[in-house]
Design an enzyme around this catalytic site. Structure first.
Site, PDB file in Angstrom:
ATOM      1  N   THR A  16       0.818  -1.217   0.000  1.00 46.72           N
ATOM      2  CA  THR A  16       0.000   0.000   0.000  1.00 46.72           C
ATOM      3  C   THR A  16       0.844   1.256   0.000  1.00 46.72           C
ATOM      4  OG1 THR A  16      -0.164  -0.113   2.413  1.00 46.72           O
ATOM      5  CG2 THR A  16      -1.916  -1.151   1.135  1.00 46.72           C
ATOM      6  N   CYS A  17       2.077   1.148   0.527  1.00 49.26           N
ATOM      7  CA  CYS A  17       2.948   2.327   0.530  1.00 49.26           C
ATOM      8  C   CYS A  17       3.283   2.767  -0.884  1.00 49.26           C
ATOM      9  CB  CYS A  17       4.245   2.039   1.289  1.00 49.26           C
ATOM     10  SG  CYS A  17       3.974   1.451   2.975  1.00 49.26           S
TER      11      CYS A  17
END
Length: 1032
Positions: free
Chosen positions: A999-1000
């Site tokens: 998700t980063c």
């Protein structure tokens, strides 16, 4: 031997000098004694004479009262001379005799004295009448005894200043009337020289300048008759007209107290003469300077009421009447501005300025205000604006509205609205475009302009009753539409071009045209502010929807050109006031359109404005670009404003050192969060952080339900997940910090949030977290009620904010019920309502008073509008005042409120929650469409909402990686790994592997499944687990 010593000679000379001085002093003493004796003898002689005359007078009146002697004209004349000789105002007995003498001087035989004693009688009458005036000066009409004396002395003055009641001129004596009339004029001239009008002014002020007048109708009529006689006798000379205006017509509300005007007022056409006298600018200024501010206002009120009562004269002398009132109002405005200082007092009409406190005048101000209200009453408005109101608006056959290019569901109400607007009547007013044609120097245009200048001057001068003026001007439904049609007809081309030219000219004609536009904007803004949605959209009171569209386009262009052409930068005085007036009307229309659309798509945008040029000028600090962004940011496309907002945030981060640079790294705050207690841990660890730390980098470490640290490493993705989860929890209505509105389920603070001990601290924390989300560009699924967002933006502090307009966003049914009270034709008192609100609070009925003592005050037809607004304000503001203030305090500690001024309320909602539109699959350039159609975006980006500007602006860009190894063996997107992933397809089925994501980096990692069906099932399973990093 015969020489005298020098010392003896000196002594001799000194003695001689002393002897001379003694003789001189003795003579002075003798002379002083003689003078004192003479004065004493004179005084004693005068006292004896006065006592003797006093005794004769007393004996005369005593004999008259007992009936032992009969009075005649000669005896009265003689005794009157004696009484006047000894009369002193402070002597009560003399005053009593003077009153008694005044009664008996009205006998028929008195008039016969003319022939034998004309000159002495004339002098005596003058003295007696002036004595009556002096007595009137000190009498108080509210005291019964004084009131009787007022009547007596006024009767004396009325009788001897006109021959109308003299018996000597009846019948055969009619020939004497001209000579006797001249004698009366001579008497009045003498009284005027002594200060007759000043005496009458004092008497009128003592009797009228109070909440309840103490002068009777007859007394008041007598005083007004007396005041008119010198003016009529002098054939309305300018000097006497001046005195009459200064001393009589400036008495507060004297015309109001004259319930039935005296015949002289009607016969001698007094109003016309006043108007023509004041039409000379120097004479009008002279009157105003003599009266100063408050009494000029009283004169203004009396003139306005005279105009209201004499409609024919008003119609014939409209131009002069308008000019006179404008000049007087302008003087009052200058007077107030000159008198402003630290030592000011409040005036109920003119506002704050340094003035002498006149409590009697303040008591009569309600009546003066009532007189002034005639100026914006229906009758006077119809008379003055007759040229505008007499015009018939052209009509044409209705044409269907242009087709809307967008197919969005959000535009369907707009289409229906257009359809209703065009089908409402058989014909539509043809004023959608300026037509031009009227010469601006024509008499008709000049007249309308001067009337508009009058009302605009009234608005800027009578500041304390400004709303009353605006309400009166908007009472007639057809005045503003016809005034707009009139504006559209001005000039060769009409409309915008003419007024833009006026901005560059400093002529009186240009100022009047701009004043007309300013008045139209002020009145229209007030009208639309007080109308509710039903009146604007359904009933279309005053303005049709298509007219509002045209007007808003005109205003939008006018304001834009004033800013972009550099006119606003140097604007002062009237031009600056004009800008704020036009801009205020524009923003009222824009905000109503934001709340409920009535304009077509892209109506507010300026296609001739290039955003790139604007941003360049903002970077250079150009004033016009800053002003454009401050006043009309809506002319810039929403997407560009969001980019500008993000740019502002980035610059602040750089200035605070929150961005990674080659020379320094930002401070990082680490927090550990248990998934089972996410809200509690987040609140405990973040609420005490300094504001700059919250704005900075925060790294989150999750602990799962087993107490084990999750494997994920936060590079913003984990924090985004934490932020969205904590916001979801805190806005959950089950927590009772926030409630949902009825119908559309929008969020707003719960009035019963106080069940939480630290609820205000929680609201401040929630405000900070939402501010952090907006600051970082993280969109969260939090649909706010628009009335709450308006408070967050500070719109409720605006002068034109209306609580009732925002009420549908809280409770549409409640809004309908309140507006039904507004439209209730019967007696609202029959409904049994009071100025209070009963609410069921956790099983208990609680009564909230809308005003102190409200539960005992019934709702009536007079206060029902106040009740509606008080109720709406209570529901949306008072009930949640503390919660809202705490939330705003937290939110604004992260987000500068000035940054949000470029967004409307719906746009701020989009800034928080992203777009509600369906995902634009063409925007996903790096992925297969069918994958995203079945995929949850939160799994990849940690956010459940699409990015505000679309996936093209997602940072890092959204991407998909095909993997054949586990995450702990993955070395990244090397050429070998990519080739190896594709070439090994179908060789080995990764049956135990599930899709994962980073998700980063907005990265989706897909094992190389052999079938779409397997990929679909694995994706669904991975998403539904909601496990965090355990699937890695």
């Amino acid at each position: 031997m015969f020489s005298v010593p020098q010392s003896s000679k000196s002594e001799f000379l000194d003695k001689a000098r002393q002897a001379r001085e003694e003789r001189k002093g003795q003579k002075e003493k003798e002379r002083a004694a003689i003078l004192i004796q003479a004065l004493v003898r004179r005084f004693l002689c005068r006292c004896r004479l006065q006592k003797q005359i006093r005794k004769e007078v007393d004996d005369y009146f005593q004999a008259s009262e007992t009936g032992t002697s009969k009075r005649n004209a000669l005896s009265i004349f003689k005794i009157a001379r004696k009484l006047l000789f000894i009369y002193r105002p402070e002597d009560k007995m003399c005053s009593k005799h003077n009153s008694s003498m005044s009664v008996h001087m009205f006998t028929p035989s008195t008039y016969q004295t003319f022939f034998n004693l004309t000159i002495p009688w004339l002098k005596q009458i003058k003295d007696v009448l002036w004595t009556c005036c002096q007595l009137l000066k000190n009498l108080k009409p509210d005291i019964l005894q004084d009131n009787k004396l007022v009547t007596l002395y006024l009767t004396m003055l009325v009788t001897f200043t006109d021959t109308l009641t003299w018996r000597i001129v009846r019948g055969k004596g009619e020939a004497l009337r001209p000579a006797l009339t001249r004698i009366c004029e001579n008497i009045m001239g003498h009284l005027n020289q002594k200060g007759f009008y000043s005496i009458l002014q004092i008497l009128l002020t003592n009797g009228l300048a109070r909440s309840k007048p103490s002068l009777s109708k007859g007394t008041l009529t007598a005083i007004f008759t007396l005041s008119l006689r010198p003016v009529i006798a002098a054939h309305f000379s300018e000097n006497l007209l001046r005195s009459f205006l200064i001393h009589i017509m400036s008495v507060p509300a004297i015309i109001s107290h004259l319930n039935v005007l005296t015949p002289e007022v009607k016969t001698h056409d007094l109003l016309r003469k006043f108007i023509l006298f004041l039409s000379r600018e120097e004479q009008c200024l002279d009157i105003c300077v003599c009266l100063e501010g408050s009494h000029t206002l009283c004169l203004l009120g009396n003139l306005i009421q005279l105009g209201y009562l004499n409609e024919k004269v008003l119609e014939e002398e409209a131009n002069h009447f308008v000019k006179d009132l404008t000049d007087m109002l302008s003087y009052c405005q200058r007077y107030v501005s000159q008198k402003k200082s630290n030592l000011t007092h409040w005036h109920p009409v003119l506002g704050w300025f340094s003035q002498t406190v006149d409590y009697g005048l303040n008591e009569s101000m309600p009546l003066v205000t009532k007189q002034l209200q005639h100026l914006w009453g229906v009758s006077v408005i119809r008379t003055l604006f007759s040229d505008v109101l007499s015009k018939k608006l052209e009509s044409q056959e209705p044409t269907p509205p242009p087709p809307q290019p967008s197919t969005s569901q959000n535009n369907l109400p707009v289409k229906n609205l257009f359809k209703r607007a065009f089908q409402k009547s058989a014909s539509v007013r043809n004023i959608l475009k300026p037509v031009g044609g009227k010469r601006v120097d024509s008499a008709e245009v000049q007249k309308v302009c001067s009337i508009c200048v009058l009302y605009q001057t009234a608005l800027s001068t009578l500041t304390q009753i400004r709303l009353q003026i605006l309400t009166g001007l908007t009472h007639l439904d057809d005045l503003l539409p016809k005034l707009w049609a009139f504006i559209c007809e001005l000039g060769p081309q009409g409309g915008l071009k003419l007024f833009m030219e006026c901005l560059n000219n400093d002529t009186e004609e240009s100022k009047q045209l701009l004043a007309m536009l300013m008045l139209f904007c002020d009145c229209s803004r007030h009208l639309i502010t007080i109308l509710d949605d039903i009146e604007v959209y359904e009933e279309q009171t005053s303005f049709k929807i298509e007219e509002l569209i045209t007007i808003s386009s005109f205003l939008n262009t006018f304001v834009y050109k004033m800013i972009w052409d550099g006119i606003l930068e140097n604007a002062k005085g009237e031009k600056l006031e004009l800008f704020h007036s036009v801009h205020g009307w524009l923003m009222v229309l824009y905000e109503r359109d934001c709340r409920r659309r009535f304009t077509p798509d892209d109506h507010w945008l300026r296609k001739d404005l290039k955003p790139s040029l604007l941003f360049q000028e903002l970077e250079k600090g150009k004033k016009r670009a800053q002003l454009l962004l401050q006043y009309i940011p809506h002319v810039i496309p929403h997407k560009n404003r969001v980019l500008l907002f993000r740019n502002i945030v980035t610059k602040e981060k750089e200035s605070l050192g929150l961005v990674e640079t080659s020379s320094a790294s930002p401070h990082v705050t680490h927090i550990t969060i248990r998934r089972s207690r996410m809200l509690e841990d987040g609140y405990d660890q973040l609420r005490r952080l300094p504001v700059n730390s919250i704005k900075g980098v925060i790294r989150v470490k999750f602990v799962n339900d087993l107490g084990v640290d999750e494997a994920g490493i936060d590079q913003d993705g984990v924090f985004k997940e934490f932020l969205e989860e904590i916001i979801k929890k805190v806005f959950n209505p089950a927590l009772n910090l926030f409630k949902t509105t009825s119908g559309n389920e929008r969020l707003y603070p719960s009035p019963t949030s106080y069940i939480h001990e630290n609820h205000l601290q929680l609201f401040e924390f929630v405000g900070k977290m939402l501010g952090k989300a907006v600051y970082e560009g993280i969109v969260v699924d939090v649909p706010f009620a628009s009335f709450f967002l308006s408070q967050v933006l500070g719109h409720h502090h605006s002068t034109f904010y209306s609580s009732i307009d925002e009420l549908p966003s809280l409770d549409s049914e409640f809004y309908k019920n309140l507006t039904s009270i507004k439209r209730y034709d019967g007696d609202v008192g029959d409904l049994g309502l009071t100025l209070s609100y009963d609410e069921d609070v956790m099983g208990q009925l609680v009564c909230h008073e809308l005003i102190p003592g409200g539960k005992t005050m019934p709702v009536t037809n007079e206060n029902k509008i106040s009740y509606i607004h008080l109720m709406a304000h209570f529901r949306m503001h008072t009930q949640i005042k503390e919660q809202t203030a705490a939330f705003i305090r937290g939110f604004r500690s992260i987000i500068n409120p000035e940054w949000l001024h470029m967004f409307s309320t719906p746009e701020v909602q989009r800034l928080v929650s992203g777009d509600n539109a369906e995902i634009d699959l063409d925007d996903l350039k790096y992925t297969d469409k069918w994958i995203w159609m079945k995929y949850r975006r939160k799994f990849v980006t940690s956010c459940s909402r699409p990015p505000l500007l679309g996936f093209a602006y997602l940072k890092p860009p959204f991407s998909i990686r095909c993997v054949e190894v586990s995450d702990d063996q993955d070395t990244g997107d090397t050429l070998g790994s990519v080739l190896r992933g594709f070439f090994t397809i179908r060789k080995k089925e990764p049956g135990g592997r599930l899709p994962t994501s980073s998700t980063c980096f907005n990265l989706l990692k897909l094992p190389n499944y052999s079938k779409k069906s397997i990929l679909r099932d694995k994706l669904r399973y991975a998403i539904s687990m909601n496990t965090g990093f355990e699937l890695s």
